[in-house]
Design a protein around this motif. Structure first.
Motif, mmCIF file in Angstrom:
data_model
loop_
_atom_site.group_PDB
_atom_site.id
_atom_site.type_symbol
_atom_site.label_atom_id
_atom_site.label_comp_id
_atom_site.label_asym_id
_atom_site.label_seq_id
_atom_site.Cartn_x
_atom_site.Cartn_y
_atom_site.Cartn_z
ATOM 1 N N GLY B 134 0.765 -1.248 0.000
ATOM 2 C CA GLY B 134 0.000 0.000 0.000
ATOM 3 C C GLY B 134 0.794 1.295 0.000
ATOM 4 N N TYR B 135 2.077 1.243 -0.271
ATOM 5 C CA TYR B 135 2.876 2.475 -0.376
ATOM 6 C C TYR B 135 2.723 3.387 0.843
ATOM 7 N N GLY B 136 2.745 2.796 2.014
ATOM 8 C CA GLY B 136 2.694 3.627 3.224
ATOM 9 C C GLY B 136 1.291 4.014 3.644
ATOM 10 N N SER B 137 0.287 3.499 2.926
ATOM 11 C CA SER B 137 -1.088 3.857 3.291
ATOM 12 C C SER B 137 -1.621 2.935 4.388
ATOM 13 N N GLU B 138 -0.939 1.786 4.571
ATOM 14 C CA GLU B 138 -1.373 0.863 5.631
ATOM 15 C C GLU B 138 -0.567 1.131 6.899
ATOM 16 N N ALA B 139 -1.153 0.852 8.036
ATOM 17 C CA ALA B 139 -0.448 1.041 9.307
ATOM 18 C C ALA B 139 0.792 0.149 9.319
ATOM 19 N N TYR B 140 1.848 0.615 9.968
ATOM 20 C CA TYR B 140 3.110 -0.121 10.008
ATOM 21 C C TYR B 140 2.905 -1.494 10.651
ATOM 22 N N ASN B 141 3.353 -2.534 9.933
ATOM 23 C CA ASN B 141 3.219 -3.906 10.413
ATOM 24 C C ASN B 141 4.620 -4.430 10.712
ATOM 25 N N ASN B 142 4.973 -4.433 11.956
ATOM 26 C CA ASN B 142 6.324 -4.774 12.394
ATOM 27 C C ASN B 142 6.747 -6.182 11.941
ATOM 28 N N THR B 143 5.837 -7.142 12.121
ATOM 29 C CA THR B 143 6.142 -8.534 11.758
ATOM 30 C C THR B 143 6.424 -8.651 10.263
ATOM 31 N N ALA B 144 5.503 -8.131 9.461
ATOM 32 C CA ALA B 144 5.646 -8.241 8.011
ATOM 33 C C ALA B 144 6.895 -7.504 7.528
ATOM 34 N N PHE B 145 7.148 -6.324 8.099
ATOM 35 C CA PHE B 145 8.307 -5.558 7.640
ATOM 36 C C PHE B 145 9.611 -6.273 7.998
ATOM 37 N N ASN B 146 9.676 -6.829 9.209
ATOM 38 C CA ASN B 146 10.895 -7.545 9.601
ATOM 39 C C ASN B 146 11.126 -8.814 8.783
ATOM 40 N N GLU B 147 10.031 -9.441 8.399
ATOM 41 C CA GLU B 147 10.159 -10.601 7.504
ATOM 42 C C GLU B 147 10.844 -10.183 6.202
ATOM 43 N N TRP B 148 10.410 -9.037 5.678
ATOM 44 C CA TRP B 148 11.005 -8.502 4.452
ATOM 45 C C TRP B 148 12.486 -8.160 4.689
ATOM 46 N N VAL B 149 12.790 -7.464 5.773
ATOM 47 C CA VAL B 149 14.173 -7.077 6.079
ATOM 48 C C VAL B 149 15.051 -8.318 6.172
ATOM 49 N N ASN B 150 14.530 -9.349 6.817
ATOM 50 C CA ASN B 150 15.330 -10.554 7.041
ATOM 51 C C ASN B 150 15.629 -11.350 5.775
ATOM 52 N N LYS B 151 14.939 -11.007 4.701
ATOM 53 C CA LYS B 151 15.273 -11.613 3.418
ATOM 54 C C LYS B 151 16.565 -11.025 2.860
ATOM 55 N N GLY B 152 16.885 -9.806 3.285
ATOM 56 C CA GLY B 152 18.118 -9.163 2.812
ATOM 57 C C GLY B 152 18.124 -8.830 1.337
ATOM 58 N N LEU B 153 16.950 -8.504 0.810
ATOM 59 C CA LEU B 153 16.838 -8.289 -0.637
ATOM 60 C C LEU B 153 16.605 -6.837 -1.053
ATOM 61 N N ALA B 154 16.801 -5.913 -0.126
ATOM 62 C CA ALA B 154 16.543 -4.503 -0.459
ATOM 63 C C ALA B 154 17.591 -3.999 -1.455
ATOM 64 N N PRO B 155 17.140 -3.441 -2.587
ATOM 65 C CA PRO B 155 18.102 -2.952 -3.584
ATOM 66 C C PRO B 155 18.722 -1.610 -3.146
ATOM 67 N N PRO B 156 19.879 -1.288 -3.707
ATOM 68 C CA PRO B 156 20.492 0.005 -3.380
ATOM 69 C C PRO B 156 19.768 1.140 -4.095
ATOM 70 N N LEU B 157 19.783 2.319 -3.492
ATOM 71 C CA LEU B 157 19.303 3.503 -4.208
ATOM 72 C C LEU B 157 20.484 4.018 -5.031
ATOM 73 N N PRO B 158 20.299 4.119 -6.335
ATOM 74 C CA PRO B 158 21.457 4.370 -7.214
ATOM 75 C C PRO B 158 22.231 5.648 -6.874
ATOM 76 N N MET B 159 21.501 6.726 -6.508
ATOM 77 C CA MET B 159 22.187 7.986 -6.230
ATOM 78 C C MET B 159 23.022 7.871 -4.959
ATOM 79 N N SER B 160 22.469 7.166 -3.979
ATOM 80 C CA SER B 160 23.173 7.015 -2.706
ATOM 81 C C SER B 160 24.439 6.182 -2.897
ATOM 82 N N LEU B 161 24.334 5.160 -3.725
ATOM 83 C CA LEU B 161 25.493 4.311 -3.999
ATOM 84 C C LEU B 161 26.601 5.132 -4.658
ATOM 85 N N ARG B 162 26.193 5.996 -5.561
ATOM 86 C CA ARG B 162 27.148 6.880 -6.246
ATOM 87 C C ARG B 162 27.844 7.794 -5.222
#
Lengths: 264, 264
Positions: B134-162
């Protein structure tokens, strides 16, 4: 047959005569200053590059910038002459108001809850000047700008006027903290009154001792004095980052947009 | 009759096969993570009300907000999936870089000039998670978000990497200061490395003693420790206001956009 003049209409006439008399001494305007923007506004065109420049400016990533980039002059012009500027201001003022409404007025704090307003591009708009001076794309011209200020013709920003009145109604002490110099006290006072601002508690100008100080330092020091006097600065409204940083900060600061100039 | 497959369509097929292969191995994460946004981006539609909501959020006028307003979900989605997000980030990074280039590396200061990076929505993007939540429209779900974090699949933001690479090259000490907890150290480290970030000096997590602290307090304290150790924090890059305020502040802080969530 016309009905005899009522007490109310006499009062209104008297008010008109007094206003006219006041105005004839202000050498220029003939009525209350018209609220910005005054004429029909147009829909802003989006331009990703200039949107990003505005974003960087508003979050202070651009640091101390000198003038609007040439490629964004049209964008800035459209921004101010469209619903965008009003919409941004309205949103910020709505948040300010909901914060102000949450402030508790205890017996103990009575008369101590304060709000600090900046003046230029906050209570008053210098857009009539910038419209004929390149919308911030030209280097700052102190002489020309002061000539404009000394006319005392800056219109009020409608959202700020609304907030100002509501805060007065809620019981906040109102402090106006401007980067303008003491020499502009009279014209500024008159301009504010004609723009519809009444009953502030103190109007603070840069004095001789403040010359050469960065805006954020000067404003922090002046807020510090208010805190020492016992006021609780709950909120503030300003368009510059120098209104947001430093010390003796309000509990919550609200930033109005200004992609036209930066005050170091 | 259908025309024979062109060289282009073969190329596209090959790309598909490679992508599929990459995805099948990313669980064990052997391949470099693909840079955000990964696919063709579209032109954002402007919506004055949501533009103003974004403005208020970015200048912190909205205070501590819980979720994207329902009327602005499409706006936020378009913002992230268009050139707008990249353009805003690029502009901020360009200003960061020109500031970084102005930092003097004297003999005395050698090895003391430091830069602080936040992690989520700064070095790494959680957009793959928010896209399906929901692009931030849903209330923060700690369990679901940590599941995502624990996958370790977040891509880099290209400008920040630069920026990260250039700062390393300039000789800055690099500190990563994240609101993630110690329990996520391993997966975060691996995710960062796979995203292309190498050779930081310290990766700082919330420890047991930091639990319950507001982000701005926790981050200020950790920056304070770096200052005590002798580092000069010249700059920082983060997406939250809690990266910008508090104490032990960098000489200049740079804010990336994030109209998706707010960390108190």
């Amino acid at each position: 047959m016309a009905s005899p003049p009522s007490f109310l209409s006499l009062l209104l006439l008297l008010n008109f005569v007094i206003t006219a008399a006041t105005i004839s001494t202000t050498n220029s305007s003939t009525a209350m200053l018209r609220t910005y923007p005054g004429k029909h506004i147009v829909r802003a065109k989006s331009n990703p590059r200039c949107e990003s420049w505005k974003f960087a400016v508003e979050v202070n990533a651009a640091g101390s910038w000198k003038s609007v980039p040439g490629t964004c002059i049209a964008f800035v012009r459209d921004y101010f002459n469209s619903d965008r500027y009003l919409s941004d201001s309205r949103t910020v003022v709505n948040y300010s108001l909901s914060f102000a409404n949450s402030v508790k007025f205890n017996r103990k704090d009575k008369g101590r809850n304060a709000w600090v307003f900046d003046v230029d591009e906050t209570l008053l708009s210098n857009l009539p000047y910038y419209r004929v001076n390149g919308y911030g794309s030209e280097a700052y011209n102190n002489t020309a700008f002061n000539e404009w200020v000394n006319k005392g013709l800056a219109p009020p920003l409608p959202m700020s006027l609304r907030l100002y009145k509501k805060l007065k109604h809620l019981g906040f002490k109102i402090f106006l903290l401007t980067g303008r110099g003491e020499s502009q006290r009279n014209v500024t006072q008159r301009n504010l009154l004609e723009a519809g601002y009444f009953g502030w508690d103190k109007l603070i100008f840069r004095g001789a001792a403040d010359e050469g100080k960065k805006a954020a330092v000067y404003k922090s020091e002046k807020r510090g004095e208010l805190v020492k006097e016992g006021y609780i600065i709950q909120g503030s409204l300003g368009d510059q980052w120098s209104d947001l940083i430093g010390f003796a900060l309000p509990n919550q600061s609200f930033k109005l947009p200004n992609p036209m100039y930066y005050i170091p």
